[in-house]
Design a protein around this motif. Structure first.
Motif, PDB file in Angstrom:
ATOM      1  N   LYS A  61      -4.414   9.964   2.334  1.00 54.72           N
ATOM      2  CA  LYS A  61      -3.113   9.482   2.829  1.00 54.72           C
ATOM      3  C   LYS A  61      -2.681   8.300   1.935  1.00 54.72           C
ATOM      4  CE  LYS A  61      -4.371  10.607   7.641  1.00 54.72           C
ATOM      5  NZ  LYS A  61      -4.630   9.935   9.073  1.00 54.72           N
ATOM      6  N   GLN A  62      -3.468   7.497   1.304  1.00 50.73           N
ATOM      7  CA  GLN A  62      -3.259   6.511   0.410  1.00 50.73           C
ATOM      8  C   GLN A  62      -2.423   7.359  -0.764  1.00 50.73           C
ATOM      9  OE1 GLN A  62      -7.001   4.693  -0.392  1.00 50.73           O
ATOM     10  NE2 GLN A  62      -5.880   2.857   0.605  1.00 50.73           N
ATOM     11  N   THR A 114      -5.874  15.298  -0.701  1.00 48.70           N
ATOM     12  CA  THR A 114      -4.554  14.729   0.371  1.00 48.70           C
ATOM     13  C   THR A 114      -5.226  14.623   1.716  1.00 48.70           C
ATOM     14  OG1 THR A 114      -3.728  16.974   0.583  1.00 48.70           O
ATOM     15  CG2 THR A 114      -2.725  15.967  -1.033  1.00 48.70           C
ATOM     16  N   THR A 158       4.750   9.286  -2.352  1.00 46.03           N
ATOM     17  CA  THR A 158       6.030   9.287  -1.721  1.00 46.03           C
ATOM     18  C   THR A 158       6.814   7.766  -2.002  1.00 46.03           C
ATOM     19  OG1 THR A 158       5.233  10.623   0.151  1.00 46.03           O
ATOM     20  CG2 THR A 158       7.286   9.194   0.517  1.00 46.03           C
ATOM     21  N   ASP A 159       6.101   6.843  -2.193  1.00 48.61           N
ATOM     22  CA  ASP A 159       6.654   5.489  -2.635  1.00 48.61           C
ATOM     23  C   ASP A 159       7.254   5.540  -4.011  1.00 48.61           C
ATOM     24  OD1 ASP A 159       5.974   4.546   0.139  1.00 48.61           O
ATOM     25  OD2 ASP A 159       4.366   2.997  -0.674  1.00 48.61           O
ATOM     26  N   THR A 164      -0.941  10.319  -0.918  1.00 50.54           N
ATOM     27  CA  THR A 164       0.244  10.701  -0.659  1.00 50.54           C
ATOM     28  C   THR A 164       1.110  10.008  -0.396  1.00 50.54           C
ATOM     29  OG1 THR A 164      -1.056  12.690   0.722  1.00 50.54           O
ATOM     30  CG2 THR A 164       1.310  12.325   1.243  1.00 50.54           C
ATOM     31  N   LYS A 165       1.027   8.513   0.235  1.00 49.33           N
ATOM     32  CA  LYS A 165       2.014   7.506   0.601  1.00 49.33           C
ATOM     33  C   LYS A 165       2.267   6.930  -0.678  1.00 49.33           C
ATOM     34  CE  LYS A 165       2.780   3.322   2.847  1.00 49.33           C
ATOM     35  NZ  LYS A 165       3.724   2.782   1.975  1.00 49.33           N
TER      36      LYS A 165
END
Length: 144
Positions: free
Chosen positions: A64-65, A58, A71-72, A67-68
């Protein structure tokens, strides 16, 4: 798959591979979910995130990609009842991409491969496309 019952998720990971996903980040998330499902562990977004975090996946740009994207996907909230349709959609897109890739590969082979290797290259692409066609047919038979 995040909201799907274990049996539905097992069918999904049996039907798909990470290569079916166009975006590498989605392929990585699928792999993380697949590992949880096949090991019989919970596969919801919290467990996927915890697994990624435990594995040190993470942090940094890729983290970051991931995790994003997680989340999306979590906030979209696709009902698990639609899972079979989503699997079919991913496979259809992968199936069509495979034909575009096959055409590019054949064009490149025509330019670069020795003549005695061209036909075998064509056959190998045909076998791969046949296998993809059979995978797509199998998921269509399961889908309501």
């Amino acid at each position: 798959m995040l909201w799907a019952p274990a049996e539905s998720a097992k069918r999904a990971v049996a039907a798909l591979t990470s290569a079916d996903f166009y975006r590498p980040v989605n392929a990585a998330l699928f792999t993380a979910i697949e590992e949880l499902v096949t090991s019989g562990k919970p596969h919801n977004s919290a467990h996927v995130f915890a697994t990624l975090q435990q594995e040190g996946r993470t942090s940094g740009h890729l983290g970051k990609q991931l995790t994003k994207a997680l989340t999306d996907i979590t906030t979209i909230g696709v009902p698990s009842a639609e899972l079979e349709h989503k699997i079919a959609a991913v496979l259809i897109q992968a199936y069509r991409r495979g034909f575009r890739e096959a055409a590019r590969s054949l064009a490149q082979a025509a330019e670069e491969l020795p003549e005695d290797q061209l036909f075998e290259h064509l056959l190998s692409i045909g076998r791969e496309r046949r296998a993809a066609s059979q995978r797509l047919a199998a998921i269509r038979e399961v889908r309501p």
